[in-house]
Design an enzyme around this catalytic site. Structure first.
Site, short mmCIF file in Angstrom:
data_model
loop_
_atom_site.label_atom_id
_atom_site.label_comp_id
_atom_site.label_asym_id
_atom_site.label_seq_id
_atom_site.Cartn_x
_atom_site.Cartn_y
_atom_site.Cartn_z
N CYS A 175 0.82 -1.21 0.00
CA CYS A 175 0.00 0.00 0.00
C CYS A 175 0.86 1.26 0.00
CB CYS A 175 -1.01 -0.01 1.12
SG CYS A 175 -0.29 0.00 2.74
N CYS A 177 -5.72 4.41 4.43
CA CYS A 177 -4.49 3.78 3.94
C CYS A 177 -3.22 4.45 4.43
CB CYS A 177 -4.50 3.63 2.42
SG CYS A 177 -4.30 5.16 1.52
#
Ligand SMILES: Cc1ncc(COP(=O)(O)O)c(C=O)c1O
Ligand SMILES: Cc1ncc(COP(=O)(O)O)c(C=O)c1O
Lengths: 385, 129, 385, 129
Positions: free
Chosen positions: B33, B102
């Site tokens: 990510c 995130c």
């Protein structure tokens, strides 16, 4: 602050000559091209002139092989779904690549959800497809191959000519997404041998919200949108005369400037690549060194993340882009860089500078001057270096 | 996209670096990510007296790391445990929606560093017992 | 030659204030709204400002209920097919009217070919639907009702509020094509109670090639085009920032001018109707006398054909339009006039004058002066009179 | 859209009107497609000496009527029979594609008028026979 724009693959400024044309069709010659009267006739002529200008740039046999759309995304969707629906009786298999633009990939995904089968051919470490891998993917029920001419992230050019020749042996239609190529390199649909080709105005100093789809005569195509009789009913809706005329002018401009634009950008590009490589340690050039768009510089800077580089550049007035997931709000780094075999960290650390006709050597030199300090600062913060 | 507070912390982050011989350290995130945060804390009498970070990530990741290390300094271990990712984002005047899940991991990194501190403490206590 | 433009329902000139906005986003603030840098942020802000301006004009609860499209045709297609595909599990029946724009009718035809069932409710002699006829058409598997707010040919306004209230009783979604209404009359999605509503920029002094679709929160919708994350993935493609910002400005302008525009046009319209009716024998006003757009004059001139009237007007510098098949290249006269019960001859003899904010009383008077001689000449040639 | 020749014939059509006591008359078209043409001819010694028309229809319909009546004057019946819609369109420098089939009926109207002339002639001959 003096700003340096190096994100021409995201979008280009509209050329003043193009803007002048757009203005004319907004303010004076504002008719609807379907109207019987004077205003309508002027608009209709402008449309058909623009069609010729686009046809001329890409070497189409006839202007009637061009449809105007709202942009590259629509052209890609119309090409792929339009052929898929029109040819569904002959087969349900479509071949594409792993590094296509999302407009192509997600159009294919949508078809897959409807029962079509999609094969995504991979690429090598420099983002290039092997035409023989395409041949291997062809099946008896393959109806369409869609492979981009130039990749938007790393600028790698694909061997479309070879792929189209192979496709022909098997009587499979070929679409190419040439959104990044047209206006940058010489593109000729006859030489390429493709059946369909997507273009977008705003990648070539034309307006946003207008694109074109080349459709070789006799290529089966089902419209995705219904309405009036515009664009041979394949793309109804009152024609965006101002935008289309602007795109025509942009094509004319591209034709005039192509050779010199190409040469000029190549020189700037290579200066930028050399500068970055020599000033910054642990940097890799992404994409193919030679089969590459003349304006694309894409590097991975080990140990740091793309968005933070972009923010830092932006604070210095430099506009660039990145293949990091963080710039797109998605959760994955660029599918293109990953398909080329980069690790996630390295893919996240990519920066793309895409040059344009207004960039000067000073701009390039300023990037080479500013980037090293930015990299140093971010690397000092990074746990990976 | 980002608030002024985020840009300020991104431009002039506080507490960048490592603590030599930290009392606790913790890492979160993963390369997929695109955000990796490492936090170091120094603890005296159950109070966080210093905190530093190293972060690979976007603007939000760097800014949240910076502000979280500021927030935690002077707090007791218990108070530090109560710091949430949401509070960190609020301290920055908010984050863009897609960054909330995130890149907003600083509190998690902090909690890992505290866990690590407590494990070490326990190990030391057991060792001396 | 001084030209008089009276075809504003076909398209409007772009207002200079709108053109100035479009220019700004072509030439200076040309960024891609998805970009991280300064240029991107400016573009993103412009997009969101425009969304608020549109939302504001139509009384939407939140700007997030608006999607930008390439025009009215795409908005209609997205609304109708988008809901049909998203709700196909709940039913396959759609209700529309016989006098919709081709974008709606042909989108419905396309769905019919895929297995949906379409009921087209008829209209009375003045082009108005009976809400109770809509109620009667509702079935257990009805998923959507699509009825236009204002008809593009005869300007008749439909009782959408009543229709939406009925639809709510049966839990059926309502779409309205408000392309001709927005900017001309006050339109409020909350008062109307509709779930989806189509708008088009170029019918309200904005640019061609840009439109919007109002989608009430929680309304199920499947995109027709796939690609990037733009417009919540419901309408991907690099946003046409210049066009969208222009449409926003056009909405702001409409909001400022609406009351006075309405009043002004009504006066001109009625002067034109009275003038034509009193100067020319055997002329009928098409559409509803009261429930009518303030700028629409549609008359049938017995014994002569529309295109020949338009050509004659055009030679005098007057731009108008007609419901004759001859103007569209189709083989049938206006489906709308026929649905209202006009005979083919009379439908072929229709002329539409649609007024705009730049028309002056002199323009109206000139039409009243020129038209009788044109009619007389053509009638002298006609075997029908 | 239209050629100059079409516009000229539309603006100044030749031979508009009816012929009193024509030797033949013919009508084609129908209201559905929006074009109705009526042609009248005067014939002497199997030669068309006059022709007139009345037309309800678009610019193309009026122009083709006008030019066809011009073309037929002076022709023998046999020559007149050989005039085609295509020739009429060509005499106007061409017509837009969508007008070629729907409004280009002047030759058909002419042929009907000739048929009518011949029927009358035959009837007369039979009557006198
Ligand atoms: C390769 C490629 N294809 C398609 C598109 C989509 O074009 P548009 O932005 O005009 O929708 C883009 C750019 O966004 C592109 O780079
Ligand atoms: C009622 C109505 N709906 C839809 C449309 C289509 O809009 P656009 O021309 O923007 O595609 C129009 C105009 O052409 C219209 O009048």
């Amino acid at each position: 602050m003096r700003r340096i724009y190096m994100d021409h693959s995201a979008t280009t400024p509209v050329h003043p000559r193009v803007a002048a044309v757009v203005n004319r069709f907004m303010l004076s010659d504002y008719g609807n091209a379907s109207s019987v009267h004077h205003f309508g006739k002027v608009a209709r002529e402008a449309l058909e002139d623009a069609r010729s200008q686009v046809a001329d740039l890409i070497g189409a046999d006839s202007p009637s092989e061009l449809l105007f759309t709202s942009g590259g995304t629509e052209s890609d969707n119309l090409a792929i779904k339009g052929v898929a629906y029109a040819r569904r009786d002959q087969g349900r298999h479509i071949i594409t690549s792993a590094i296509e633009h999302q407009a192509v990939l997600h159009a294919c995904d949508a078809l897959e959800a409807e029962g079509f089968e999609i094969t995504k051919v991979g690429v090598d470490g420099q983002g290039r497809l092997d035409p023989e891998a395409v041949r291997d993917a062809i099946r008896g029920d393959t109806i369409l191959i869609s492979i981009m001419l130039a990749n938007n992230e790393v600028g790698t050019l694909q061997p479309i000519e070879e792929i189209a020749a192979i496709a022909k042996e098997y009587d499979v239609l070929v679409h190419t997404d040439a959104v990044q190529a047209v206006g940058q390199i010489s593109v000729d649909v006859e030489a390429l041998g493709v059946d369909l080709m997507s273009l977008s105005g705003h990648k070539m100093y034309g307006p946003k919200g207008v694109g074109a789809l080349y459709v070789r005569r006799k290529t089966p195509l089902q419209p995705l949108q219904n309405g009036g009789h515009h664009e041979r009913r394949l793309r109804p809706g009152t024609e965006n005369v101002a935008g289309i005329a602007g795109m025509g002018e942009a094509c004319l401009l591209a034709k005039e400037e192509l050779a010199i634009r190409n040469q000029y950008l190549l020189r700037l590009r290579d200066r930028l690549i050399d500068g970055i490589m020599s000033e910054i340690p642990k940097v890799y050039l992404n994409g193919h060194p030679d089969h590459r768009l003349p304006n694309n510089v894409n590097v991975s800077i080990v140990g740091i993340e793309g968005e933070s580089i972009l923010l830092s550049l932006d604070m210095k007035g430099i506009a660039a882009s990145s293949g990091s997931a963080c710039t797109s709000g998605s959760l994955e780094a660029s599918h293109c860089l990953l398909a080329m075999g980069l690790t996630h960290e390295v893919a996240h650390g990519s920066v793309r500078f895409t040059l344009g006709r207004d960039n000067r050597q000073e701009d390039v030199d300023e990037v080479i001057r500013e980037l090293p300090a930015i990299v140093e600062r971010l690397r000092a913060m990074s746990p990976l270096s | 996209m980002y608030t002024e507070a985020v840009m300020e912390h991104f431009t002039n982050p506080k507490n960048v670096g490592e603590i030599e011989n930290p009392d606790g350290e913790g890492q979160v995130g993963n390369p997929t990510c695109g955000d990796i945060m490492k936090m170091y804390i120094k603890v005296e009498d159950d109070q966080v007296v210093d905190a530093k970070f190293k972060t690979f990530g976007c603007g939000a990741a760097i800014a949240t790391s910076s502000v979280a290390t500021e927030m935690v300094k002077g707090k007791t271990i218990e108070e530090a445990r109560n710091i949430t990712n949401r509070q960190v984002a609020e301290a920055l005047g908010g984050l863009p929606g897609n960054k909330m899940h995130c890149s907003n991991l600083a509190a998690d990194a902090l909690h890992k560093a505290i866990d690590n501190y407590e494990e070490r403490k326990k190990a030391r206590e057991e060792g001396t017992a």
